[in-house]
Every structure is written in C-alpha cells, then in structure tokens.
Design a protein around this motif. Structure first.
Motif, PDB file in Angstrom:
ATOM      1  N   ASP A 163      18.250  54.982 -29.120  1.00 27.77           N
ATOM      2  CA  ASP A 163      18.396  55.427 -27.730  1.00 27.77           C
ATOM      3  C   ASP A 163      19.847  55.747 -27.417  1.00 27.77           C
ATOM      4  OD1 ASP A 163      15.676  55.082 -27.306  1.00 27.77           O
ATOM      5  OD2 ASP A 163      15.926  52.985 -26.663  1.00 27.77           O
ATOM      6  N   VAL A 164      20.736  54.900 -27.928  1.00 27.35           N
ATOM      7  CA  VAL A 164      22.175  55.141 -27.730  1.00 27.35           C
ATOM      8  C   VAL A 164      22.592  56.411 -28.455  1.00 27.35           C
ATOM      9  CG1 VAL A 164      24.476  54.186 -28.038  1.00 27.35           C
ATOM     10  CG2 VAL A 164      22.566  52.666 -27.487  1.00 27.35           C
ATOM     11  N   ALA A 165      22.066  56.605 -29.665  1.00 27.07           N
ATOM     12  CA  ALA A 165      22.403  57.802 -30.442  1.00 27.07           C
ATOM     13  C   ALA A 165      21.906  59.070 -29.729  1.00 27.07           C
ATOM     14  CB  ALA A 165      21.797  57.704 -31.838  1.00 27.07           C
ATOM     15  N   ARG A 166      20.759  58.970 -29.068  1.00 25.39           N
ATOM     16  CA  ARG A 166      20.243  60.138 -28.327  1.00 25.39           C
ATOM     17  C   ARG A 166      21.119  60.461 -27.121  1.00 25.39           C
ATOM     18  NH1 ARG A 166      14.455  59.444 -25.626  1.00 25.39           N
ATOM     19  NH2 ARG A 166      15.717  57.791 -24.655  1.00 25.39           N
ATOM     20  N   ASP A 167      21.573  59.412 -26.433  1.00 22.45           N
ATOM     21  CA  ASP A 167      22.398  59.639 -25.250  1.00 22.45           C
ATOM     22  C   ASP A 167      23.780  60.171 -25.605  1.00 22.45           C
ATOM     23  OD1 ASP A 167      20.280  58.687 -23.782  1.00 22.45           O
ATOM     24  OD2 ASP A 167      21.074  56.642 -23.639  1.00 22.45           O
ATOM     25  N   LEU A 168      24.335  59.684 -26.707  1.00 22.91           N
ATOM     26  CA  LEU A 168      25.710  60.056 -27.066  1.00 22.91           C
ATOM     27  C   LEU A 168      25.778  61.326 -27.890  1.00 22.91           C
ATOM     28  CD1 LEU A 168      27.244  56.555 -27.969  1.00 22.91           C
ATOM     29  CD2 LEU A 168      27.504  57.852 -25.852  1.00 22.91           C
ATOM     30  N   ALA A 169      24.823  61.515 -28.807  1.00 25.53           N
ATOM     31  CA  ALA A 169      24.918  62.644 -29.737  1.00 25.53           C
ATOM     32  C   ALA A 169      23.698  63.553 -29.708  1.00 25.53           C
ATOM     33  CB  ALA A 169      25.130  62.114 -31.172  1.00 25.53           C
ATOM     34  N   GLY A 170      22.751  63.269 -28.845  1.00 22.67           N
ATOM     35  CA  GLY A 170      21.578  64.118 -28.756  1.00 22.67           C
ATOM     36  C   GLY A 170      20.635  64.012 -29.936  1.00 22.67           C
ATOM     37  N   VAL A 171      20.633  62.865 -30.618  1.00 22.71           N
ATOM     38  CA  VAL A 171      19.751  62.661 -31.774  1.00 22.71           C
ATOM     39  C   VAL A 171      18.336  62.410 -31.273  1.00 22.71           C
ATOM     40  CG1 VAL A 171      19.277  61.223 -33.789  1.00 22.71           C
ATOM     41  CG2 VAL A 171      21.638  61.733 -33.152  1.00 22.71           C
ATOM     42  N   ASN A 172      17.390  63.180 -31.767  1.00 21.25           N
ATOM     43  CA  ASN A 172      16.002  63.041 -31.323  1.00 21.25           C
ATOM     44  C   ASN A 172      15.176  62.145 -32.246  1.00 21.25           C
ATOM     45  OD1 ASN A 172      16.283  64.760 -29.062  1.00 21.25           O
ATOM     46  ND2 ASN A 172      16.113  66.564 -30.393  1.00 21.25           N
ATOM     47  N   TYR A 173      15.706  61.855 -33.423  1.00 24.87           N
ATOM     48  CA  TYR A 173      14.957  61.030 -34.380  1.00 24.87           C
ATOM     49  C   TYR A 173      15.027  59.566 -33.952  1.00 24.87           C
ATOM     50  CZ  TYR A 173      12.974  59.868 -38.948  1.00 24.87           C
ATOM     51  OH  TYR A 173      12.153  59.453 -39.961  1.00 24.87           O
ATOM     52  N   ALA A 174      13.965  58.811 -34.204  1.00 25.33           N
ATOM     53  CA  ALA A 174      13.944  57.387 -33.882  1.00 25.33           C
ATOM     54  C   ALA A 174      12.987  56.679 -34.833  1.00 25.33           C
ATOM     55  CB  ALA A 174      13.515  57.160 -32.438  1.00 25.33           C
ATOM     56  N   ALA A 175      13.474  55.620 -35.472  1.00 26.61           N
ATOM     57  CA  ALA A 175      12.660  54.876 -36.436  1.00 26.61           C
ATOM     58  C   ALA A 175      12.995  53.395 -36.327  1.00 26.61           C
ATOM     59  CB  ALA A 175      12.916  55.375 -37.853  1.00 26.61           C
ATOM     60  N   ILE A 176      12.248  52.576 -37.040  1.00 29.71           N
ATOM     61  CA  ILE A 176      12.533  51.135 -37.063  1.00 29.71           C
ATOM     62  C   ILE A 176      13.871  50.881 -37.742  1.00 29.71           C
ATOM     63  CG2 ILE A 176      11.778  48.917 -37.979  1.00 29.71           C
ATOM     64  CD1 ILE A 176       8.904  49.919 -37.727  1.00 29.71           C
ATOM     65  N   SER A 177      14.117  51.555 -38.849  1.00 28.67           N
ATOM     66  CA  SER A 177      15.368  51.393 -39.582  1.00 28.67           C
ATOM     67  C   SER A 177      16.492  52.141 -38.889  1.00 28.67           C
ATOM     68  CB  SER A 177      15.206  51.916 -41.017  1.00 28.67           C
ATOM     69  OG  SER A 177      16.452  51.926 -41.690  1.00 28.67           O
ATOM     70  N   VAL A 178      17.668  51.542 -38.886  1.00 26.60           N
ATOM     71  CA  VAL A 178      18.829  52.217 -38.306  1.00 26.60           C
ATOM     72  C   VAL A 178      19.449  53.191 -39.301  1.00 26.60           C
ATOM     73  CG1 VAL A 178      19.316  50.300 -36.739  1.00 26.60           C
ATOM     74  CG2 VAL A 178      20.387  50.345 -39.004  1.00 26.60           C
ATOM     75  N   GLU A 179      19.078  53.083 -40.557  1.00 26.55           N
ATOM     76  CA  GLU A 179      19.521  54.010 -41.596  1.00 26.55           C
ATOM     77  C   GLU A 179      18.327  54.335 -42.493  1.00 26.55           C
ATOM     78  OE1 GLU A 179      24.113  53.378 -42.647  1.00 26.55           O
ATOM     79  OE2 GLU A 179      22.872  51.644 -43.127  1.00 26.55           O
ATOM     80  N   PRO A 180      17.456  55.239 -42.080  1.00 25.40           N
ATOM     81  CA  PRO A 180      16.233  55.520 -42.832  1.00 25.40           C
ATOM     82  C   PRO A 180      16.472  55.936 -44.278  1.00 25.40           C
ATOM     83  CG  PRO A 180      16.116  56.501 -40.641  1.00 25.40           C
ATOM     84  CD  PRO A 180      17.515  55.997 -40.821  1.00 25.40           C
ATOM     85  N   ALA A 181      17.529  56.681 -44.546  1.00 22.81           N
ATOM     86  CA  ALA A 181      17.792  57.120 -45.919  1.00 22.81           C
ATOM     87  C   ALA A 181      18.081  55.938 -46.831  1.00 22.81           C
ATOM     88  CB  ALA A 181      18.953  58.113 -45.936  1.00 22.81           C
ATOM     89  N   ASP A 182      18.877  54.981 -46.352  1.00 30.38           N
ATOM     90  CA  ASP A 182      19.193  53.801 -47.157  1.00 30.38           C
ATOM     91  C   ASP A 182      17.959  52.926 -47.362  1.00 30.38           C
ATOM     92  OD1 ASP A 182      21.761  54.645 -47.368  1.00 30.38           O
ATOM     93  OD2 ASP A 182      22.572  53.305 -45.840  1.00 30.38           O
ATOM     94  N   THR A 183      17.142  52.802 -46.335  1.00 25.18           N
ATOM     95  CA  THR A 183      15.914  52.010 -46.468  1.00 25.18           C
ATOM     96  C   THR A 183      14.948  52.669 -47.445  1.00 25.18           C
ATOM     97  OG1 THR A 183      16.134  51.190 -44.204  1.00 25.18           O
ATOM     98  CG2 THR A 183      13.962  51.022 -45.212  1.00 25.18           C
ATOM     99  N   PHE A 184      14.836  53.986 -47.375  1.00 24.18           N
ATOM    100  CA  PHE A 184      13.961  54.699 -48.297  1.00 24.18           C
ATOM    101  C   PHE A 184      14.441  54.526 -49.734  1.00 24.18           C
ATOM    102  CE2 PHE A 184      12.288  58.433 -50.485  1.00 24.18           C
ATOM    103  CZ  PHE A 184      10.953  58.383 -50.113  1.00 24.18           C
ATOM    104  N   ALA A 185      15.753  54.575 -49.947  1.00 21.91           N
ATOM    105  CA  ALA A 185      16.304  54.387 -51.292  1.00 21.91           C
ATOM    106  C   ALA A 185      16.082  52.959 -51.788  1.00 21.91           C
ATOM    107  CB  ALA A 185      17.793  54.725 -51.302  1.00 21.91           C
ATOM    108  N   SER A 186      16.013  51.992 -50.861  1.00 21.93           N
ATOM    109  CA  SER A 186      15.830  50.591 -51.252  1.00 21.93           C
ATOM    110  C   SER A 186      14.429  50.307 -51.766  1.00 21.93           C
ATOM    111  CB  SER A 186      16.127  49.681 -50.051  1.00 21.93           C
ATOM    112  OG  SER A 186      17.466  49.829 -49.616  1.00 21.93           O
TER     113      SER A 186
END
Length: 430
Positions: A54-77
């Motif tokens: 939510d903070v990322a959407r307000d500050l940078a206009g990011v529309n993506y939202a997931a449980i993980s704060v870093e989906p790429a790192d979680t996917f690699a794990s």
C-alpha cells in the motif's frame, strides 16, 4: 538431484518399508512449495497482501501486491527448499535395503573424513585460501569447504559421529574375522584409515572454534557414545546378560571420557565463550526485533528469502549500527517470519515423524540399532545448532544431512534380518 530422483523413481518405484514417510515428506514438499508460490502472486482484491505494498502504491504508483514483500526472492527460494526435500526422497528410493543404506552412510562418512583432511591441510598450509579463492572471514578458524565456521562445525560434528560408527563396524568385523583367513590384513589397514579419518574430523571440529557447533556435538556425543560403548559388541539374542553395575560403570566412563575430551581439546571455543558472553552476542541482541516482526506477520509471513529487507525496519539501534543482518541466525525464527504459521506446523510434523521413526527403530532393530541412535544423536546436533545459526539454510550441508537422514530413516523402518546383516559384515572384508 531432480533428475536423479526421477531416474530412481522409475527404476525402483515407491519404497516399500518407508512408504508412509515418503508420502508425508512428498505432501509436505508440495504444501510448502505451493504456499511459497502463492506468496509471490497477486491475489484477488489484494487479499492477504503485505501492507508495504500500500505504501509502495502511494509513493511510487506500484499496482502489484502480494504476501511476499520481495516476490522474486521468494520465488527463487522455492528451489532452496525443494533441494533438501528431493534429496531425502531420492535417498529413500535408493536405500530400499539395509545394505544400500549402510553403503550410503559409509560413503558420506568417508567424504566427511576426506573433507576434514583437506580442511586441515588447507588451514595449516594456506590459511588465507578457501578452496581456490581468497578467504575474507574467519581467518582464525578452520572452515574446510564452507565460508562460515558454524556451518563447518555442524558438518564436522556430523562427520565425527559417522566416522565413529564406521570405526565401530570395521573394528567388530576385524575382531570377528578368523586369524589367518584372507582379508584380515586388509581389515586392519581399513581400521587404521577409518581411525585416522575420525581423528581428522574431530581435530577439524575443534579448530573451527565454533562455540555452538562444538557444544551441539558434545550433547550429541553424550547421547551416542555411551550407548555405543555399552552395546559395542551389538545387541544379540544369545549374549549372556551383563551385570547392571558393569553397564553403569561403562556408562559413567563414557560420559567422563566425552567431558574430558571436550575440556582438553575445545579450549579455543571455551576461550571465545569466556571472552564474549551470550548477552554481548549480536545474534541474541536482535531476537526481540525478530519476534516483533513475527508478531506482525505470524499468519502469512513476509515471504521466504525476505529477512534482510523486513528485519531492517525492526532492528534495535542498541545492537549497533554496523553490519547487515541478512539471516536471523535462527532457522526456526527465520522460517516462521518467512512462511508464517505454516512453518511451525510443518516443523512439528517433521519432528513428530522423526520421533516416531526412531522409536520404531529402537524397538524393532537389533544389530543395526546403533544406526537408529546415530540418527537420533545427529538430529539433536543439527536441531540444537539450528536454534543459533543457519547451517540448514546452506545448500551444501542441507543436502548432506538430507542424504544422511534418508539412510538412517530407511534403516529404522527396515525389518531386522540377521542373514542380511551378517552378509554385509562379510562384505567389509572384500
């Protein structure tokens, strides 16, 4: 490892004696990897999404939202989690007989001994070299092929227990071999080689200077070595009953021997413990911050592999401003923070299954019961050290321990067969 698992499954099929454990572990692998995948995707209506989005959407206009704060790192794990699980499943497929399981343990023990010898030579001749690159950390400690001395200590402690088992087996085979029969000299030579590799593992462990690693090995040795001394000749049906006082004397002697050995050779680790008390250790200073992070995300977690990012918001300035904590130095807490409530449920299930397996092995196995006790002691070693370090998060050690665990679980669930056991003992002379 995945290719080996597929080939093993096609050749051998589902394991017979360890089918229940195989099914539980496979189910657990599917659940964990599935949950980690869910943590990386965008759920409908931003359901269960981390508030940071939510903070990322307000500050940078990011529309993506997931449980993980870093989906790429979680996917690699996902691969880091799947690797030890697949190794364990492959081990169960391959270790479908006691002889194959003991062969796997023999190979793992000898590998640990050879790595210990390599570590001793490297530490003595080239202390600033790590295999082929320059060593930047732990210059005063032996780390063998690992970067971290604590991971090396966990590996060498497990190697010490394994080599102790191999020395016991080869010594019994030599004592039972008729004098003058072919192969006796070969057994004697192998006994000396195994004994030297055991000494190499123990020496390398002491030179690691890892306080937690040496202490965890000490606890495991207090479980395994006294039992091994009391039952050195094996638990056979027709042995004469031993007086109780003699068994107690052996037990006390073995305990005193382990304590004296630790006191004599673990001086550097003991000195480190005296110089730097527990309350001065950074890994204990950050525990309250980790607990606060877990309390905020206990249900869904923040995504595995995100500790470095998430913990920075909970770091206590009193712990110092230098250094970056990219790991929790606690396998259980980091797993809880990353996966949420799924992790403690999975951990309880794993420990419950292992307890059931070892209890069955102690009740049913006779000649090979010492392998069941070995598995129990090694699991205590790894579980204790995981509470203060991240050895299980290092793929090299995780694969080694998973292969070891698959072999001892297969033996624990196997059916006792005196003829098969004797056939394997005779094969040691070849």
């Amino acid at each position: 490892m995945f290719a080996l698992a597929i080939i093993s499954g096609l050749l051998f099929g589902e394991p017979r004696q360890s089918r229940g454990v195989f099914g539980i572990v496979l189910f657990l692998l599917i659940v964990l990897t599935g949950w980690m995948f869910i943590q990386t995707i965008q759920l409908p209506s931003r359901w269960l999404a981390n508030p940071a989005w939510d903070v990322a959407r307000d500050l940078a206009g990011v529309n993506y939202a997931a449980i993980s704060v870093e989906p790429a790192d979680t996917f690699a794990s996902i691969l880091w989690v799947a690797l030890p699980f697949v190794t364990f499943l492959t081990g169960l497929l391959l270790c479908d007989t006691d002889q194959r399981a003991r062969t796997v343990l023999n190979g793992l023990g000898l590998s640990a001994g050879i790595i210990a010898v390599f570590g001793l030579l490297q530490f003595s001749l080239f202390p600033r070299i790590l295999i082929v690159v320059e060593k930047h950390a732990y210059l005063d400690s032996l780390t063998a092929v690992f970067v971290n001395r604590n991971t090396a200590a966990t590996f060498l402690g497990l190697g010490t227990l394994l080599m102790l088992t191999l020395v016991r087996d080869i010594a019994r085979s030599y004592s039972n071999h008729p004098p003058g029969e072919p192969g006796r000299n070969t057994l004697l030579l192998r006994s000396w080689i195994y004994a030297l590799l055991l000494c190499a593992c123990f020496t390398a462990l002491m030179l690691s200077r890892s306080r937690a690693g040496i202490f965890a090995t000490f606890v495991a040795a207090l479980i395994y070595f006294p039992w091994l001394v009391i039952h050195w000749n094996g638990s056979r049906r027709h042995l004469k009953p031993v007086p109780r006082w003699r068994s107690m004397l052996k037990l006390l002697s073995a305990i005193v021997f382990v304590v004296v050995l630790l006191t004599m050779f673990a001086g550097q680790a003991i000195l480190r413990a005296q110089e730097r008390r527990l309350e001065d250790d950074d890994r204990f200073c950050i525990l309250p911050g980790i607990w606060r992070a877990i309390s905020d995300h206990w249900l869904t977690g923040t995504g595995l592999g995100t500790f470095r990012t998430v913990f920075s918001a909970y770091r206590d300035p009193a712990c110092g401003i230098f250094g970056i904590f990219d790991r929790a130095h606690n396998f259980y807490l980091e797993g809880f923070l990353g996966l949420g409530i799924v992790f403690p449920i999975a951990a309880i299930l794993v420990f419950s299954v292992l307890a059931s397996v070892f209890r069955r092995g102690l009740a049913q196995r006779r000649r090979l019961r010492h392998y069941v006790v070995l598995g129990l002691a090694a699991t205590v070693l790894v579980a204790l050290h995981a509470a203060v370090d991240f050895s299980l998060q290092i793929p090299g050690f995780a694969v080694f321990y998973s292969a070891f665990l698959s072999a001892v679980v297969a033996i624990s669930l196997g059916r006792s067969s005196g003829e098969v056991d004797m056939a394997y003992e005779r094969s040691l002379t070849n």
